[in-house]
Design an enzyme around this catalytic site. Sequence first.
Site, short mmCIF file in Angstrom:
data_model
loop_
_atom_site.label_atom_id
_atom_site.label_comp_id
_atom_site.label_asym_id
_atom_site.label_seq_id
_atom_site.Cartn_x
_atom_site.Cartn_y
_atom_site.Cartn_z
N ASP A 82 0.79 -1.00 -0.16
CA ASP A 82 0.00 -0.13 -0.23
C ASP A 82 0.78 1.29 0.01
O ASP A 82 1.96 1.15 0.19
CB ASP A 82 -1.06 -0.05 1.34
CG ASP A 82 -0.13 -0.47 2.45
OD1 ASP A 82 0.93 -0.31 2.59
OD2 ASP A 82 -0.74 -1.03 3.66
N HIS A 113 -7.00 -5.05 10.31
CA HIS A 113 -6.88 -4.82 8.92
C HIS A 113 -5.64 -5.40 8.51
O HIS A 113 -4.69 -5.57 9.35
CB HIS A 113 -6.91 -3.15 8.71
CG HIS A 113 -5.67 -2.45 9.13
ND1 HIS A 113 -5.71 -1.17 9.37
CD2 HIS A 113 -4.38 -2.73 9.26
CE1 HIS A 113 -4.65 -0.66 9.72
NE2 HIS A 113 -3.68 -1.67 9.61
N GLU A 136 -9.36 -2.14 5.65
CA GLU A 136 -10.17 -1.75 6.74
C GLU A 136 -11.37 -2.79 7.02
O GLU A 136 -11.86 -3.32 6.14
CB GLU A 136 -10.59 -0.18 6.97
CG GLU A 136 -9.62 0.59 6.97
CD GLU A 136 -8.60 0.78 8.03
OE1 GLU A 136 -8.52 -0.11 8.96
OE2 GLU A 136 -7.79 1.70 8.20
P1 PGA Z 1 2.45 -1.58 12.69
O1 PGA Z 1 1.11 -1.54 11.50
O2 PGA Z 1 3.30 -2.57 11.90
O3 PGA Z 1 3.02 -0.31 12.54
O4 PGA Z 1 1.96 -2.07 13.99
C1 PGA Z 1 0.75 -2.91 11.14
C2 PGA Z 1 -0.61 -2.71 10.25
O5 PGA Z 1 -1.14 -1.56 10.45
O6 PGA Z 1 -1.06 -3.11 9.27
#
Ligand code: PGA
Length: 240
Positions: A67, A137, A142
């Site tokens: 993404d 997510h 989401e």
């Molecule tokens: P993080 O995010 O590795 O910063 O915890 C993971 C995500 O939101 O997919």
Amino acid sequence: MKIIKVRNYEEMSDIAAEYVTTLIKEKPDTVLGLATGSTPIGLYKRLIKDHNENKTSYENIKTFNLDEYIGLDKNNSQSYHYFMHEHLFKNININKKNIYIPNGFAKDINKECIEYNEKLKNNVIHLQILGIGSNGHIGFNEPGTSFSSEVHVVKLDENTRKANSRFFNQINEVPTYSITMGIKNIMEAKQIILLASGNQKANAIYDTIHGEVTENVPASILRTHPNIIVIVDEEASSLV
Ligand code: PGA
């Protein structure tokens, strides 16, 4: 679903790195799906260390990122292009033309989605690295995203913007939209490694492993994937 419980972030990163380097050595033209965020940084550090010490080559590796924020150009230090360059790409011998990340600064974002989707259709991802949001997510898909979604534009959940605001000066700098691989694209990977560390991920990991398979918890679909490894530390797996 193979679940590997480890003590902490360091062990999680060690094991993930072992899987990735083993695969790359066996198959030097591996196509990797990559993630950003705090979770994979330890893994990327280990890949760089291994590259320096053991000369594991990325010359023929292709990468596809999950993404990117919409509205940040590639040189913006908050963009995922920048993140990947800093945390991995500038430190390994990957060929720039083999790096694919959605362009969140494209003039025509819908066209960008179609084109990124086409590229994914033409390249099977052998191993997808995934983190998980505290709301379940995956990528920027989401809760409520269709399991049949392909590359698309997402309005970020307020919780996600809040969680990601730690990387920005203030929350109103966090972009509102992003472009993400869809859940269907993620599920098409031959193998997936899901990483989770910390107690803020405990509910999402519980729901992913034990809850109902539902679009309200995007990661729950991973249970139906034929080749998925979940590497979770003590805090993230505390409810499992
Ligand atoms: P993080 O995010 O590795 O910063 O915890 C993971 C995500 O939101 O997919």
